[in-house]
Design an enzyme around this catalytic site. Structure first.
Site, mmCIF file in Angstrom:
data_model
loop_
_atom_site.group_PDB
_atom_site.id
_atom_site.type_symbol
_atom_site.label_atom_id
_atom_site.label_comp_id
_atom_site.label_asym_id
_atom_site.label_seq_id
_atom_site.Cartn_x
_atom_site.Cartn_y
_atom_site.Cartn_z
ATOM 1 N N ASN A 198 -10.174 -0.248 -0.356
ATOM 2 C CA ASN A 198 -8.869 -0.364 -0.413
ATOM 3 C C ASN A 198 -8.025 -0.858 -1.787
ATOM 4 O O ASN A 198 -8.193 -2.081 -1.862
ATOM 5 C CB ASN A 198 -7.962 -0.935 0.738
ATOM 6 N N HIS A 205 -3.392 7.372 2.102
ATOM 7 C CA HIS A 205 -3.966 5.958 1.684
ATOM 8 C C HIS A 205 -5.345 5.565 2.072
ATOM 9 O O HIS A 205 -5.757 5.773 3.537
ATOM 10 C CB HIS A 205 -2.767 4.888 2.107
ATOM 11 N N CYS A 244 0.920 -1.405 -0.177
ATOM 12 C CA CYS A 244 0.003 0.104 0.116
ATOM 13 C C CYS A 244 0.735 1.302 0.014
ATOM 14 O O CYS A 244 0.442 2.398 -0.420
ATOM 15 C CB CYS A 244 -1.021 0.105 1.285
#
Length: 317
Positions: free
Chosen positions: A274, A244, A112
């Site tokens: 996500n 993020h 990520c």
């Protein structure tokens, strides 16, 4: 000297699965998901739609937005955790899709935090004078790593890709500074249960959610504070905070601790879920398409991923 983003583009697969649809095959409900994550839906790539396809479609948009020819690109970096194959890289497959010849291309894996890692690397390569125009992409088919019986993880992720075109800046716009970190002793907080050298499979996502939340707040906050201090910026100087997009609770908690005003926080997790390395470039693309961003605005990126890996970046638009 620095580099700047001259074009961006995002792509999300057309198939959408809402929280209510998830309840048909997972023991969960819309309220449970929304309360804990802020997610309402996620985009899902088709069985025959791979990470390279997502990357290609976002790259086309970024190239068009930058108003350059594909032949102007002299390096491709793709940040991904979900390659089509163990080899070759997604970047080399994209290289072929774009009809390019001979220029280097490679994948970068920092989960990520991949886009932040890629941004720092691309900046260094452009400033060195070795490359002039870099295509940097975060692209993920995260649903390929999900155990659809594990409600603690399968509700969290989606598929997508975000691309940026980077060139040397001739004015004060561009990357001001960035930082990246890792902590291998914390890898068991978030990992996959397989790998090519471990058991010959990609495995499924395994996560210790509460531990990850604590680490995310601590490490992202420290990264941000270090960036601001090192560059003599205050929180009030930030025009847009693009974290993020993992979980709305993490995003809101960071904004609260930093005292960043609500209208400055970019949130796409509600509709994107996500998307790992793709989440920040997708959010950036959405912000740009909204027409809100203007020249001179200060953007703050921040991310954390498995590894653990984390980092941040300050950009003057």
């Amino acid at each position: 000297m620095t580099c700047k983003i001259i074009g961006s583009g995002g792509y999300l697969p057309p198939k959408i699965i809402s929280n209510d649809e998830l309840t048909k095959f997972v023991d969960t409900n819309d309220k449970w998901i929304r309360t804990r994550t802020g997610i309402l839906q996620r985009h899902i790539a088709g069985d025959a739609e791979y990470t390279s396809h997502l990357a290609f479609k976002s790259a086309q948009k970024a190239i068009e937005d930058a108003m350059i020819s594909v032949d102007d690109i002299d390096l491709i970096i793709i940040c991904t955790t979900t390659p089509d194959n163990s080899f070759p890289s997604v970047a080399t497959k994209l290289h072929g899709y774009l009809g390019l010849t001979n220029i280097p291309s490679f994948d970068l894996q920092a989960v990520c935090a991949g886009f932040i890692y890629g941004l720092q690397l691309a900046h260094s390569l452009i400033v060195s004078g070795k490359y002039k125009t870099i295509l940097l992409i975060g692209a993920e088919k995260m649903t390929s790593l999900l155990d659809w019986n594990d409600r603690s993880t399968c509700v969290l992720f989606g598929d997508g890709a975000g691309s940026v075109i980077l060139q040397r800046s001739n004015d004060d716009s561009g990357l001001i500074d960035s930082n990246i970190f890792s902590s291998g002793t914390d890898y068991e907080i978030l990992y996959t249960s397989g790998g090519t050298s471990m058991n010959g499979t990609s495995g499924k996502i395994v996560m210790q959610g509460q531990k990850l939340f604590r680490h995310a707040i601590e490490k992202m906050l420290q990264s941000i504070e270090d960036l601001l201090y090192a560059n003599q910026f205050s929180v009030s100087d930030i025009d847009y905070f693009i974290p993020h997009q993992a979980n709305i609770r993490i995003i809101n908690k960071l904004a609260e601790l930093l005292n960043i005003e609500e209208h400055k926080v970019v949130k796409t997790v509600e509709k994107h879920a996500n998307c790992s390395a793709a989440s920040i470039p997708l959010a950036l693309s959405a912000l740009k398409e909204s027409g809100k961003i203007k020249k001179g605005d200060i953007l703050l990126f921040s991310a954390i991923g498995a590894g653990l890996t984390w980092g941040g970046a300050l950009i003057r638009w």
